[in-house]
Design a protein around this motif. Structure first.
Motif, PDB file in Angstrom:
ATOM      1  N   ASN A 158       0.751  -1.234   0.064  1.00 58.96           N
ATOM      2  CA  ASN A 158       0.001  -0.039  -0.025  1.00 58.96           C
ATOM      3  C   ASN A 158       0.868   1.240   0.084  1.00 58.96           C
ATOM      4  O   ASN A 158       0.296   2.336  -0.001  1.00 58.96           O
ATOM      5  N   GLY A 159       2.196   1.050  -0.139  1.00 54.84           N
ATOM      6  CA  GLY A 159       3.210   2.077  -0.131  1.00 54.84           C
ATOM      7  C   GLY A 159       3.701   2.837   1.145  1.00 54.84           C
ATOM      8  O   GLY A 159       4.531   3.556   1.504  1.00 54.84           O
ATOM      9  N   LYS A 160       3.268   1.961   2.375  1.00 52.59           N
ATOM     10  CA  LYS A 160       3.370   2.363   3.740  1.00 52.59           C
ATOM     11  C   LYS A 160       4.944   1.830   3.936  1.00 52.59           C
ATOM     12  O   LYS A 160       5.354   0.572   3.410  1.00 52.59           O
ATOM     13  N   VAL A 161       5.867   2.681   4.552  1.00 54.10           N
ATOM     14  CA  VAL A 161       7.195   2.221   4.601  1.00 54.10           C
ATOM     15  C   VAL A 161       7.189   1.165   5.685  1.00 54.10           C
ATOM     16  O   VAL A 161       6.515   1.032   6.787  1.00 54.10           O
ATOM     17  N   ARG A 162       8.181   0.328   5.644  1.00 55.40           N
ATOM     18  CA  ARG A 162       8.567  -0.702   6.438  1.00 55.40           C
ATOM     19  C   ARG A 162       9.644  -0.193   7.537  1.00 55.40           C
ATOM     20  O   ARG A 162      10.302   0.689   7.185  1.00 55.40           O
ATOM     21  N   PRO A 163       9.634  -0.844   8.464  1.00 53.95           N
ATOM     22  CA  PRO A 163      10.827  -0.682   9.415  1.00 53.95           C
ATOM     23  C   PRO A 163      12.128  -0.626   8.670  1.00 53.95           C
ATOM     24  O   PRO A 163      13.176   0.155   9.361  1.00 53.95           O
ATOM     25  N   ALA A 164      12.386  -1.452   7.737  1.00 54.67           N
ATOM     26  CA  ALA A 164      13.688  -1.470   7.111  1.00 54.67           C
ATOM     27  C   ALA A 164      13.962  -0.075   6.231  1.00 54.67           C
ATOM     28  O   ALA A 164      15.224   0.291   6.141  1.00 54.67           O
ATOM     29  N   TYR A 165      12.988   0.577   5.871  1.00 55.36           N
ATOM     30  CA  TYR A 165      13.165   2.007   5.465  1.00 55.36           C
ATOM     31  C   TYR A 165      13.675   2.881   6.325  1.00 55.36           C
ATOM     32  O   TYR A 165      14.668   3.690   6.131  1.00 55.36           O
ATOM     33  N   SER A 166      13.083   3.120   7.517  1.00 56.34           N
ATOM     34  CA  SER A 166      13.719   3.829   8.637  1.00 56.34           C
ATOM     35  C   SER A 166      14.944   3.524   8.935  1.00 56.34           C
ATOM     36  O   SER A 166      15.950   4.541   9.102  1.00 56.34           O
ATOM     37  N   ARG A 167      15.462   2.244   8.907  1.00 56.87           N
ATOM     38  CA  ARG A 167      16.806   1.977   9.134  1.00 56.87           C
ATOM     39  C   ARG A 167      17.676   2.249   8.081  1.00 56.87           C
ATOM     40  O   ARG A 167      18.859   2.682   8.263  1.00 56.87           O
ATOM     41  N   PHE A 168      17.090   2.143   6.838  1.00 57.69           N
ATOM     42  CA  PHE A 168      17.955   2.713   5.650  1.00 57.69           C
ATOM     43  C   PHE A 168      18.075   4.310   5.524  1.00 57.69           C
ATOM     44  O   PHE A 168      19.396   4.475   5.622  1.00 57.69           O
ATOM     45  N   LYS A 169      17.064   4.730   5.966  1.00 61.35           N
ATOM     46  CA  LYS A 169      17.327   6.033   5.983  1.00 61.35           C
ATOM     47  C   LYS A 169      18.367   6.795   7.047  1.00 61.35           C
ATOM     48  O   LYS A 169      19.219   7.626   6.832  1.00 61.35           O
ATOM     49  N   SER A 170      18.234   6.013   8.401  1.00 65.13           N
ATOM     50  CA  SER A 170      19.241   6.367   9.264  1.00 65.13           C
ATOM     51  C   SER A 170      20.771   6.116   9.200  1.00 65.13           C
ATOM     52  O   SER A 170      21.445   6.950   8.992  1.00 65.13           O
ATOM     53  N   ARG A 171      20.942   4.960   8.495  1.00 63.97           N
ATOM     54  CA  ARG A 171      22.487   4.539   7.917  1.00 63.97           C
ATOM     55  C   ARG A 171      22.649   5.017   6.872  1.00 63.97           C
ATOM     56  O   ARG A 171      24.185   5.387   6.713  1.00 63.97           O
ATOM     57  N   LEU A 172      21.847   5.714   6.084  1.00 59.32           N
ATOM     58  CA  LEU A 172      22.378   6.349   4.870  1.00 59.32           C
ATOM     59  C   LEU A 172      22.866   7.584   4.955  1.00 59.32           C
ATOM     60  O   LEU A 172      23.971   8.102   4.134  1.00 59.32           O
ATOM     61  N   ARG A 173      22.840   8.430   6.125  1.00 58.70           N
ATOM     62  CA  ARG A 173      23.644   9.497   6.610  1.00 58.70           C
ATOM     63  C   ARG A 173      25.117   9.369   6.589  1.00 58.70           C
ATOM     64  O   ARG A 173      25.692  10.250   6.366  1.00 58.70           O
ATOM     65  N   GLY A 174      25.733   8.246   6.728  1.00 56.71           N
ATOM     66  CA  GLY A 174      26.902   7.871   6.757  1.00 56.71           C
ATOM     67  C   GLY A 174      27.698   7.648   5.503  1.00 56.71           C
ATOM     68  O   GLY A 174      28.772   7.247   5.277  1.00 56.71           O
ATOM     69  N   PHE A 175      26.731   7.673   4.500  1.00 53.54           N
ATOM     70  CA  PHE A 175      27.297   7.236   3.142  1.00 53.54           C
ATOM     71  C   PHE A 175      26.756   8.409   1.950  1.00 53.54           C
ATOM     72  O   PHE A 175      26.305   9.234   2.288  1.00 53.54           O
ATOM     73  N   ARG A 176      27.544   7.968   0.802  1.00 51.87           N
ATOM     74  CA  ARG A 176      27.393   9.408  -0.355  1.00 51.87           C
ATOM     75  C   ARG A 176      25.928   8.790  -0.968  1.00 51.87           C
ATOM     76  O   ARG A 176      25.526   7.677  -1.123  1.00 51.87           O
ATOM     77  N   ARG A 177      25.412   9.925  -1.480  1.00 48.91           N
ATOM     78  CA  ARG A 177      24.418   9.788  -2.435  1.00 48.91           C
ATOM     79  C   ARG A 177      24.727   9.503  -3.933  1.00 48.91           C
ATOM     80  O   ARG A 177      25.639  10.243  -4.267  1.00 48.91           O
TER      81      ARG A 177
END
Length: 306
Positions: free
Chosen positions: A287-306
């Motif tokens: 339904n498009g709602k994010v899973r807990p994995a999305y929150s973890r992904f977004k948090s850890r992404l801060r330490g990497f390059r886009r």
């Protein structure tokens, strides 16, 4: 005193230093680009796989066109990966070199006009659903052909899953390349096993990197062309969003620990199925709602390059 103050001032900068690995999310649906939660990530790379004979399937060309054009509009760079025309085991046709030149050549010409400069000569070569599974020699020939078809492009040569027999496949692939191995400057890894089985401690990923360096006689860069936390995979991984989130953290840990070699990471994928399919790695539910994995992904992404 001055030294101590300077050291204290430098500490936050060191703590915030980013790992030099670019991260993107791969998917097969252009609707991902319009999702607010995706757009908030400000990612700049993505991946799309396309059947080698898509020229014969107008619907597949239309879908790929839409994906590439939408990504380009958002200034997102697409890695286009050639793949099988069926994922039914033992049913996939292994294209001849003339077929590869004709059909893949069409795709290269078509999508270069749309700005695609990153290509994969064949997706997940050593998996049993791919016709290259028992033919590393033909897979090597595809890379040679792709390089001639797409001069000036950045091409993923070998693309390999971290499963049993991976190092043997690598050895046979580079033997088939011969002196052409010097052109294999980018190697793709699908490290699902290491990412989702914490007990592996990254052994499969490290073994692949070591084997490539040994048999290629070079030091290519590695891209995790497909990886991610598994919400469900058959009976091996019953549906668990909590376990999936842990795997996403492990995925980033593996990329960080191998950062001298790994330069890109493509997470598969954005669109989940609520565990109604055999394989579900989506960062979102159906339904498009994010899973807990999305929150973890977004948090850890801060330490990497886009």
């Amino acid at each position: 005193m001055i030294t101590a103050v300077l050291a204290m001032a430098a500490a936050p900068a060191a703590a915030e230093a980013r790992t030099n690995v670019r991260v993107g999310i791969a998917d097969q649906n252009a609707s991902m680009f319009a999702a607010p939660k995706y757009r908030s990530l400000k990612l700049k790379i993505t991946r799309y796989f396309i059947r080698w004979d898509a020229r014969n399937v107008p619907g597949d060309i239309a879908a790929a066109d839409n994906f590439v054009r939408t990504a380009r509009k958002r200034h997102i760079r697409v890695l286009m990966h050639i793949s099988t025309n069926t994922f039914v085991e033992k049913a996939a046709h292994l294209p001849s070199l003339s077929e590869y030149r004709r059909y893949v050549g069409y795709l290269v010409r078509h999508y270069r006009k749309l700005g695609v400069r990153d290509w994969g000569s064949w997706n997940e070569m050593n998996h049993k659903t791919q016709p290259t599974y028992k033919s590393p020699k033909r897979a090597a020939q595809y890379f040679k052909t792709m390089r001639r078809l797409c001069k000036g492009c950045k091409i993923v040569s070998l693309d390999i899953l971290d499963q049993a027999g991976a190092t043997s496949y690598i050895r046979r692939y580079f033997k088939a390349l011969g002196s052409y191995r010097r052109h294999a400057t980018v190697v793709g890894i699908h490290n699902y096993s290491d990412t989702n089985r914490l007990s592996h401690h990254g052994r499969g990923t490290k073994a692949i990197i070591r084997a490539v360096k040994r048999y290629s006689h070079r030091h290519p860069q590695f891209w995790l062309t497909e990886t991610g936390g598994v919400a469900k995979f058959g009976r091996s991984f019953p549906c668990s969003e909590k376990r999936q989130a842990r795997a996403v953290s492990n995925m980033f840990n593996l990329a960080r620990s191998n950062r001298r070699d790994i330069k890109r990471l493509y997470v598969y994928n954005w669109t989940g199925s609520d565990c109604t399919t055999r394989f579900d790695t989506g960062l979102t539910r159906a339904n498009g709602k994010v899973r807990p994995a999305y929150s973890r992904f977004k948090s850890r992404l801060r330490g990497f390059r886009r």
